[in-house]
Write an enzyme that holds these catalytic residues in place. Structure first.
Site, PDB file in Angstrom:
ATOM      1  CB  SER A  67      -0.977  -0.312  -0.357  1.00  0.00           C
ATOM      2  OG  SER A  67      -2.189  -0.492  -0.328  1.00  0.00           O
ATOM      3  CG  ASP A 219      -2.598   2.822   2.275  1.00  0.00           C
ATOM      4  OD1 ASP A 219      -1.384   2.073   2.218  1.00  0.00           O
ATOM      5  OD2 ASP A 219      -3.447   2.987   1.538  1.00  0.00           O
TER       6      ASP A 219
END
Length: 407
Positions: A67, A219
């Site tokens: 991320s 993610d």
């Protein structure tokens, strides 16, 4: 891989030296300012030893990021002028300060009721991601993961096939279908459910011999918010793949050869935000949104990161090389600093201050029973530990350069 000027050697580490060096950076949205502050300190220590042109990517066999950690990783490893890293570590905070408010625009219009907030959570992601996507594309241009100046590893999660996809430079150099653009990888691993939309893209085989490969990604924190173990596993796989008989410094899976710096983005563990009596009353909407926080995402990401830290700490202690593993993490975040998307000037400056204060704190390791970080008395502060690691990294790089020059 080892870099020496313009020369790049792809033998698996530590073929030219004694260590396998890994840098790992957690996910955490705007809290990426915390590891960025730590990394600026590390790079300054390396520059004190090896000159102002030294960059973090010169010293690590692998840099792993999830991320926001992947965004930092890309800035440290994407090739810029003369194939050198695009960013110096000290410039990353400036990037966050300038772009954070546009990536996470703060709502200022009108009074937002709980019903309005829940309706927004149901109707779509909190942010459309357009600015983030455009910024990443401009930043990385057409760079693919195979082009990075050192090996990188970025976890994502494929929601179509319900399995992790770990992008890495090693495989990308061998398989064009895994050699995705850095922009697509960063956008994917940052697509936190409820915050940003999932990302779809394809890769192609230039020879046309293989069909296109589709990716349906969210993610990487869903799979590995702390990518340390993903990095270690991928390196071990590479060592075994490239040279099954490799025995320069022991068996390939002997993690005593590893030198690892793992940097977290902070957590609100000590704040004890949630309790079982409270959560027992929650339905699906409250699990998705509690004020400015997302309890479900918080729980998944922290559980993932902490499990990796616990495994790593136990492994290195069992091997009696615990000083080869440095985890820098603050588990005492409060209020807005615990948010992944509170990108106000005041909060971003507070996050930088947390990073600076973390450097002054004693080295700490996780207590397996409580999950809290406890100070280690004989290892000094985190900044002193980074200085020790910097010396080891510098010595390892010099050893590799000497070995390369002897061929």
């Amino acid at each position: 891989m080892c870099s020496n000027g313009d020369a790049t050697v792809t033998w698996p580490p530590p073929s030219q030296g004694q260590l396998i060096t890994v840098l790992s950076i957690d996910g955490g949205g705007i809290r990426g300012l915390i590891p960025a502050t730590i990394l600026a300190c590390l790079e300054s220590k390396l520059q004190e030893l090896d000159g102002p042109d030294a960059r973090i990517a010169d010293y690590f066999d692998v840099i792993a990021g999830t991320s926001t950690g992947a965004l930092v990783t890309s800035m440290l490893t994407a090739p810029g002028k003369d194939k050198r890293p695009l960013f110096a570590a000290k410039d990353i905070n400036k990037f966050y300060l300038e772009n954070g408010p546009k990536i996470f625009p703060q709502r200022r219009h009108g009074f937002v009721t709980p019903v309005t907030r829940l309706f927004g959570a149901v109707m779509g992601p909190k942010y459309d991601g357009k600015f983030l996507h455009d910024k990443i594309k401009k930043l990385t241009n057409d760079v693919t993961i195979a082009d990075t100046v050192t090996n990188i590893i970025v976890p994502t999660f494929d929601i179509k096939f319900l399995q992790p996809v770990i992008f890495n430079t090693y495989e990308a150099r061998k398989d064009p279908l895994k050699n995705a653009h850095l922009s697509d990888i960063c956008i994917s691993t940052s697509a936190a459910p409820t915050y940003f939309p999932a990302h779809f893209f394809k890769t192609q085989d230039p020879s046309g011999e293989a069909p296109d490969r589709e990716y349906h990604l969210v993610d990487g924190g869903v799979a590995a918010n702390n990518p340390t173990m993903a990095a270690m596993s991928m390196i071990t796989k590479e060592v075994l793949c490239c040279n099954p008989d490799f025995n320069n410094h022991g068996k390939p899976a002997e993690y005593g050869n590893y030198l690892i710096i793992s940097i977290g983005t902070g957590s609100a563990k000590q704040a004890e935000k949630y309790t079982a009596p409270d959560c027992a009353k929650w339905g699906i909407f409250r699990w998705l949104r509690d004020g400015s926080f997302n309890p479900l995402i918080d729980i998944f990401s922290h559980a993932s990161a902490d499990m990796v830290d616990i495994h790593s700490a136990v492994l290195f202690k069992a091997l009696r090389v615990e000083k080869n593993y440095l985890r820098i993490q603050d588990d005492s975040l409060l209020g807005h600093t615990a948010s992944v998307d509170k990108a106000t000037k005041k909060n971003m400056e507070a996050l930088i201050e947390i990073g600076e204060n973390l450097l002054k704190k004693k080295v700490a390791r996780v207590n397996i029973d409580t999950g809290k970080y406890e100070s280690v008395e004989d290892e000094g502060t985190n900044e002193e530990a980074l200085a020790r690691f910097a010396r080891k990294l510098s010595q390892e790089r010099k050893l590799r350069q000497t070995t390369l020059n002897s061929y």
